[in-house]
Design an enzyme around this catalytic site. Structure first.
Site, mmCIF file in Angstrom:
data_model
loop_
_atom_site.group_PDB
_atom_site.id
_atom_site.type_symbol
_atom_site.label_atom_id
_atom_site.label_comp_id
_atom_site.label_asym_id
_atom_site.label_seq_id
_atom_site.Cartn_x
_atom_site.Cartn_y
_atom_site.Cartn_z
ATOM 1 C CG HIS A 241 -16.969 10.521 6.972
ATOM 2 N ND1 HIS A 241 -16.844 9.649 6.499
ATOM 3 C CD2 HIS A 241 -17.875 10.980 7.793
ATOM 4 C CE1 HIS A 241 -17.219 8.701 7.201
ATOM 5 N NE2 HIS A 241 -18.321 9.131 8.064
ATOM 6 N NE ARG B 216 -2.392 0.707 3.570
ATOM 7 C CZ ARG B 216 -2.646 1.781 4.234
ATOM 8 N NH1 ARG B 216 -3.137 3.641 4.052
ATOM 9 N NH2 ARG B 216 -1.738 2.134 5.527
HETATM 10 C C1 GRF Z 1 -19.229 10.234 -0.787
HETATM 11 O O1 GRF Z 1 -21.074 9.365 0.443
HETATM 12 C C2 GRF Z 1 -18.557 10.838 0.404
HETATM 13 O O2 GRF Z 1 -19.122 11.257 1.159
HETATM 14 C C3 GRF Z 1 -18.217 9.000 0.734
HETATM 15 O O3 GRF Z 1 -18.402 8.048 -0.964
HETATM 16 C C4 GRF Z 1 -19.837 8.874 -1.496
HETATM 17 C C5 GRF Z 1 -18.781 9.289 -2.414
HETATM 18 O O4 GRF Z 1 -19.883 9.322 -3.953
HETATM 19 N N1 GRF Z 1 -17.072 9.548 1.114
HETATM 20 P P1 GRF Z 1 -19.897 9.760 -5.370
HETATM 21 O O5 GRF Z 1 -19.182 8.772 -5.900
HETATM 22 O O6 GRF Z 1 -18.704 10.912 -5.092
HETATM 23 O O7 GRF Z 1 -20.776 9.722 -5.362
#
Ligand code: GRF
Length: 206
Positions: free
Chosen positions: A111, A67
């Site tokens: 988030h 990683r």
């Molecule tokens: C979102 O809900 C974000 O908060 C989370 O992953 C999701 C990504 O959605 N970390 P997208 O791929 O931008 O539609």
């Protein structure tokens, strides 16, 4: 920051947050998305970037020794494109310390919860299981922990009757898009500072 803020986005999935940045922030207000990277070759985010004419690259874990090596390759690729701000937009990987030290204070994440409640994966499901009535979105700086960096922006959403994760996700999505775009704009105009009196606190200049 002067001139144009060169932004790199990392995304693993559908990329609706990336799309919001491309539609609302990219190419205006001194912001240029110059690179979109993913750990997932099939991520729809890569198609969205390509359609917008933004350079893309894929860094699958299995093509690197470990990683840390993979993250170093991502960091070098972004640095090679002069990226000054890295936006995690649904990037479902933790970043190795070697990456974060190269972009100290320059990585943000969105988030779908009001941190510090419900960090990590399945945040909406965690909140539903807990029985909360107020959901929300946090945009924060990324440190070595899981969703533990200093909070830049937060917005709550009252959903007292919510029982279905998909319905909550749909309700939160526009909030995510608004907050993430706003954070990038604020950083581009150099309006975001860490409070010298409390490094957990982020000050936003009006
Ligand atoms: C979102 O809900 C974000 O908060 C989370 O992953 C999701 C990504 O959605 N970390 P997208 O791929 O931008 O539609």
């Amino acid at each position: 920051m002067s001139g144009t803020l060169r932004v790199g986005v990392l995304a693993s999935g559908t990329g609706t947050n990336l799309q919001a940045i491309l539609d609302r922030v990219h190419g205006r207000g001194g912001v240029e998305v110059v690179a979109v990277g993913s750990d997932q070759p099939s991520a729809q985010a890569l198609e969205r970037a390509a359609l917008a004419g933004v350079e893309t690259a894929v860094f699958p874990r299995e093509e690197h020794a470990d990683r840390a090596e993979r993250d170093l390759a991502v960091a070098r690729w972004l640095q090679g494109r002069g990226v000054e701000l890295v936006v995690l937009a649904g990037y479902m990987q933790l970043l190795a310390p070697a990456f974060l030290s190269r972009f100290a204070g320059q990585v943000i994440n969105v988030h779908p919860a009001l941190l510090p409640a419900f960090p990590g994966i399945r945040a909406i499901e965690q909140a539903l299981d807990y029985g909360v009535k107020v959901f929300g979105v946090t945009v924060h700086f990324v440190d070595e922990g899981v969703d533990s960096g200093a909070i830049i922006l937060q917005r709550a959403l009252d959903l007292p009757e919510a029982t279905e994760a998909e319905a909550v996700r749909s309700a939160l999505r526009p909030v995510e898009h608004d907050l993430l775009c706003e954070a990038v704009r604020l950083i581009a105009r150099d309006a975001v500072r860490i409070d010298p009196a409390n490094p957990r606190r982020v000050l936003i200049a009006s």
